[in-house]
Design a protein around this motif. Structure first.
Motif, PDB file in Angstrom:
ATOM      1  N   ASN A   1     -15.115 -15.262  -4.444  1.00 19.04           N
ATOM      2  CA  ASN A   1     -15.681 -14.438  -3.454  1.00 19.04           C
ATOM      3  C   ASN A   1     -14.745 -13.816  -2.626  1.00 19.04           C
ATOM      4  N   VAL A   2     -13.612 -13.259  -2.892  1.00 17.11           N
ATOM      5  CA  VAL A   2     -12.813 -12.425  -2.444  1.00 17.11           C
ATOM      6  C   VAL A   2     -12.464 -11.320  -3.366  1.00 17.11           C
ATOM      7  N   LEU A   3     -12.517 -10.012  -2.948  1.00 16.82           N
ATOM      8  CA  LEU A   3     -12.019  -8.822  -3.266  1.00 16.82           C
ATOM      9  C   LEU A   3     -11.132  -8.138  -2.523  1.00 16.82           C
ATOM     10  N   PHE A   4      -9.653  -7.690  -3.347  1.00 18.74           N
ATOM     11  CA  PHE A   4      -8.742  -7.193  -2.906  1.00 18.74           C
ATOM     12  C   PHE A   4      -8.925  -5.620  -3.112  1.00 18.74           C
ATOM     13  N   GLY A   5      -8.583  -4.710  -2.063  1.00 18.42           N
ATOM     14  CA  GLY A   5      -8.709  -3.395  -2.066  1.00 18.42           C
ATOM     15  C   GLY A   5      -7.678  -2.771  -1.629  1.00 18.42           C
ATOM     16  N   GLY A   6      -7.499  -1.495  -1.893  1.00 17.02           N
ATOM     17  CA  GLY A   6      -6.489  -0.495  -1.228  1.00 17.02           C
ATOM     18  C   GLY A   6      -5.195  -0.480  -1.552  1.00 17.02           C
ATOM     19  N   ARG A   7      -4.406   0.315  -1.087  1.00 15.69           N
ATOM     20  CA  ARG A   7      -3.107   0.227  -1.568  1.00 15.69           C
ATOM     21  C   ARG A   7      -2.363  -0.990  -1.308  1.00 15.69           C
ATOM     22  N   LEU A   8      -2.562  -1.612  -0.148  1.00 16.13           N
ATOM     23  CA  LEU A   8      -1.678  -2.933  -0.115  1.00 16.13           C
ATOM     24  C   LEU A   8      -2.371  -4.029  -0.601  1.00 16.13           C
ATOM     25  N   GLY A   9      -3.718  -4.041  -0.672  1.00 14.50           N
ATOM     26  CA  GLY A   9      -4.354  -5.224  -1.376  1.00 14.50           C
ATOM     27  C   GLY A   9      -4.010  -5.190  -3.067  1.00 14.50           C
ATOM     28  N   GLN A  10      -3.768  -4.071  -3.363  1.00 13.47           N
ATOM     29  CA  GLN A  10      -3.513  -3.871  -4.834  1.00 13.47           C
ATOM     30  C   GLN A  10      -2.164  -3.665  -5.121  1.00 13.47           C
ATOM     31  N   TYR A  11      -1.249  -3.484  -4.362  1.00 18.76           N
ATOM     32  CA  TYR A  11       0.081  -3.122  -4.518  1.00 18.76           C
ATOM     33  C   TYR A  11       0.249  -1.917  -5.406  1.00 18.76           C
ATOM     34  N   LYS A  12      -0.534  -0.899  -5.097  1.00 21.08           N
ATOM     35  CA  LYS A  12      -0.532   0.421  -6.377  1.00 21.08           C
ATOM     36  C   LYS A  12      -0.673   1.667  -5.156  1.00 21.08           C
ATOM     37  N   TYR A  13       0.044   2.764  -5.625  1.00 18.11           N
ATOM     38  CA  TYR A  13      -0.164   3.680  -4.962  1.00 18.11           C
ATOM     39  C   TYR A  13      -1.416   4.478  -5.164  1.00 18.11           C
ATOM     40  N   PHE A  14      -2.177   4.784  -4.348  1.00 24.30           N
ATOM     41  CA  PHE A  14      -3.459   5.589  -4.669  1.00 24.30           C
ATOM     42  C   PHE A  14      -3.551   6.718  -3.639  1.00 24.30           C
ATOM     43  N   ASP A  15      -4.001   7.813  -4.058  1.00 26.76           N
ATOM     44  CA  ASP A  15      -4.656   8.924  -3.227  1.00 26.76           C
ATOM     45  C   ASP A  15      -5.889   8.529  -2.595  1.00 26.76           C
ATOM     46  N   MET A  16      -6.317   9.204  -1.466  1.00 27.66           N
ATOM     47  CA  MET A  16      -7.775   8.703  -0.917  1.00 27.66           C
ATOM     48  C   MET A  16      -8.905   8.910  -1.677  1.00 27.66           C
ATOM     49  N   ALA A  17      -8.885   9.807  -2.607  1.00 31.93           N
ATOM     50  CA  ALA A  17     -10.302  10.008  -3.290  1.00 31.93           C
ATOM     51  C   ALA A  17     -10.522   8.845  -4.486  1.00 31.93           C
ATOM     52  N   PRO A  18      -9.319   8.526  -5.000  1.00 29.58           N
ATOM     53  CA  PRO A  18      -9.712   7.300  -6.184  1.00 29.58           C
ATOM     54  C   PRO A  18      -9.971   6.171  -5.346  1.00 29.58           C
ATOM     55  N   ILE A  19      -9.412   5.865  -4.088  1.00 29.26           N
ATOM     56  CA  ILE A  19      -9.613   4.657  -3.359  1.00 29.26           C
ATOM     57  C   ILE A  19     -11.431   4.736  -3.083  1.00 29.26           C
ATOM     58  N   ILE A  20     -11.988   5.750  -2.686  1.00 25.14           N
ATOM     59  CA  ILE A  20     -13.429   5.964  -2.645  1.00 25.14           C
ATOM     60  C   ILE A  20     -14.099   5.673  -3.808  1.00 25.14           C
ATOM     61  N   GLU A  21     -13.323   6.373  -4.795  1.00 20.87           N
ATOM     62  CA  GLU A  21     -14.220   6.265  -6.139  1.00 20.87           C
ATOM     63  C   GLU A  21     -14.320   4.709  -6.520  1.00 20.87           C
ATOM     64  N   GLN A  22     -13.320   4.120  -6.373  1.00 16.82           N
ATOM     65  CA  GLN A  22     -13.205   2.544  -6.699  1.00 16.82           C
ATOM     66  C   GLN A  22     -14.516   2.012  -6.035  1.00 16.82           C
ATOM     67  N   VAL A  23     -14.958   2.233  -4.823  1.00 17.57           N
ATOM     68  CA  VAL A  23     -15.970   1.622  -4.149  1.00 17.57           C
ATOM     69  C   VAL A  23     -17.023   2.184  -4.660  1.00 17.57           C
ATOM     70  N   LEU A  24     -17.199   3.489  -4.595  1.00 17.85           N
ATOM     71  CA  LEU A  24     -18.683   4.120  -5.367  1.00 17.85           C
ATOM     72  C   LEU A  24     -19.051   3.676  -6.571  1.00 17.85           C
ATOM     73  N   ASN A  25     -18.058   2.935  -7.333  1.00 13.23           N
ATOM     74  CA  ASN A  25     -18.220   2.680  -8.917  1.00 13.23           C
ATOM     75  C   ASN A  25     -18.501   0.794  -8.941  1.00 13.23           C
ATOM     76  N   ILE A  26     -18.494   0.376  -7.617  1.00 10.95           N
ATOM     77  CA  ILE A  26     -18.900  -1.147  -7.673  1.00 10.95           C
ATOM     78  C   ILE A  26     -20.542  -1.010  -7.638  1.00 10.95           C
ATOM     79  N   LYS A  27     -20.879  -1.679  -8.358  1.00 12.07           N
ATOM     80  CA  LYS A  27     -22.410  -1.706  -8.644  1.00 12.07           C
ATOM     81  C   LYS A  27     -23.357  -2.729  -7.950  1.00 12.07           C
ATOM     82  N   ASP A  28     -22.644  -3.915  -7.767  1.00 14.87           N
ATOM     83  CA  ASP A  28     -23.473  -5.081  -7.032  1.00 14.87           C
ATOM     84  C   ASP A  28     -22.931  -5.328  -5.578  1.00 14.87           C
ATOM     85  N   PHE A  29     -23.809  -4.979  -4.578  1.00 14.14           N
ATOM     86  CA  PHE A  29     -23.228  -5.373  -3.412  1.00 14.14           C
ATOM     87  C   PHE A  29     -24.197  -6.502  -2.844  1.00 14.14           C
TER      88      PHE A  29
END
Length: 374
Positions: free
Chosen positions: A346-374
């Protein structure tokens, strides 16, 4: 029974977008942030009527129309186009590398002349490898653009950025160096680009409208051991190694510090971003914030300007982590932490710090938009 469906740690773009989508799905959400403001690194401060990017320049760009339409449904974006300038010991060059750059570098005026010059220098670099692949960033860059561009526009700037000699940096960092045989100073190839009108705070405020938010809250002090009593699920956007108490060791980061000041002139450098590519200047670039949102005559209608000198340094405890350091040691350690994260219930790790990966802003938002089940 927990009071919330989600406890979201961090109000940057991942956390704020997740909160927005969860609220739309009828979920009850609590957002906490250890800083005294919302928005993470896209937060802006208004100084002299200018939206100052407190944590460095953020320019939104994407090819994904769904993402572009989504952010514009929250706040309208302007027409800002990122066209940085490089200053090497007082000489100016357009970025990314294009025909303007090659004219400024060599005086060539046609694509054929520019390509011939690059090919000549690349040939020397490739011959020096004697058939092997480039082993580091320096060798990779030399085989892509040759000696002149590498030494004036890449070498010292990159060393200031990473605090390491280019020979000690992996080749893949610069594998896709853009070279354009057109007179085009638009840094990004993406179809959509701009800055929220009124600044990024408008975007964050729109995403978090109607969501319960608390700032100045340290998750590890107040919630780490009892978040299950607060919420059914946790969305964590802090540093992944910190979540696990650094049990496998600490990941390395680069961080950035800023010297920001008001200047009593309407136009300091004529451009939002000027990179300083030589070691004789300790900062990597100067940002003039008004140029993100003020154009033409409006620049002069605001009598003062705000500039930020940007300094790249090695991360130490207590600083804000910015960029993952992609050495083999860090990549292997991060993968081990991600394995641990995948087992957290029941824990979701997100963002640059939570995934230890460099992301621009748009791919971060795209990741969330692609989550189907809230």
């Amino acid at each position: 029974m927990p009071k919330y469906d989600y406890l979201i740690v961090g109000s940057g773009l991942f956390g704020a977008t997740f909160a927005y989508k969860a609220k739309q799905s009828g979920k009850k959400v609590l957002v906490i942030d250890k800083r005294n403001h919302l928005g993470g690194n896209v937060y802006c401060e208004n100084v002299e009527g200018i939206n100052v990017h407190k944590y460095g320049a953020h320019i939104f760009h994407t090819n994904n129309k769904q993402v572009w339409d989504f952010v514009n449904s929250i706040v309208e974006f302007n027409r800002y186009t990122n066209s940085p300038v490089a200053n090497y010991k007082g000489k100016l060059f357009n970025l990314p590398f294009n025909m303007n750059t090659f004219y400024q570098m060599w005086g060539v005026t046609t694509p054929a002349e520019a390509q011939a010059k690059i090919d000549e220098q690349k040939t020397e670099a490739v011959a020096a490898l004697n058939g092997r692949d480039p082993a580091n960033l320096e060798e990779q860059a030399l085989t892509l653009v040759g000696k002149d561009i590498f030494e004036k526009l890449i070498k010292e700037y990159t060393e200031k950025q990473w605090g390491r000699n280019c020979k000690d940096l992996p080749a893949f960092i610069i594998k896709r160096l853009p070279v354009r045989m057109t007179f085009d100073n638009n840094y990004f190839n993406d179809r959509f680009q701009g800055i929220p009108i009124g600044g990024y705070n408008k975007l964050i405020e729109g995403l978090l409208a109607g969501v319960e938010c608390h700032t100045g809250i340290d998750f590890f002090v107040e919630y780490k051991d009892r978040w299950h009593d607060i919420a059914d699920k946790l969305v964590y956007t802090g540093a992944i190694d910190e979540y696990f108490g650094y049990s496998l060791g600490k990941l390395d980061w680069r961080t950035v510090s800023f010297k920001t000041r008001v200047v009593d002139t309407p136009n300091f450098q004529g451009n939002a971003v000027v990179n300083y590519t030589s070691h004789d200047k300790p900062y990597t670039r100067i940002i003039e914030h008004k140029h993100f949102e003020m154009f033409g005559q409006s620049v002069y209608e605001c009598p003062k300007t705000v500039i930020s000198e940007e300094y790249s340094t090695e991360y130490k405890d207590g600083m804000e982590p910015y960029y993952p350091v992609n050495t083999s040691r860090n990549n292997q350690l991060a993968e081990k932490y991600r394995d641990l994260a995948s087992s957290e219930k029941n824990v979701l790790f997100g963002g640059r710090l939570g995934q230890y990966k460099y992301f621009d802003m748009a791919p971060i938002i795209e990741q969330v938009l692609n989550i189907k089940d809230f």
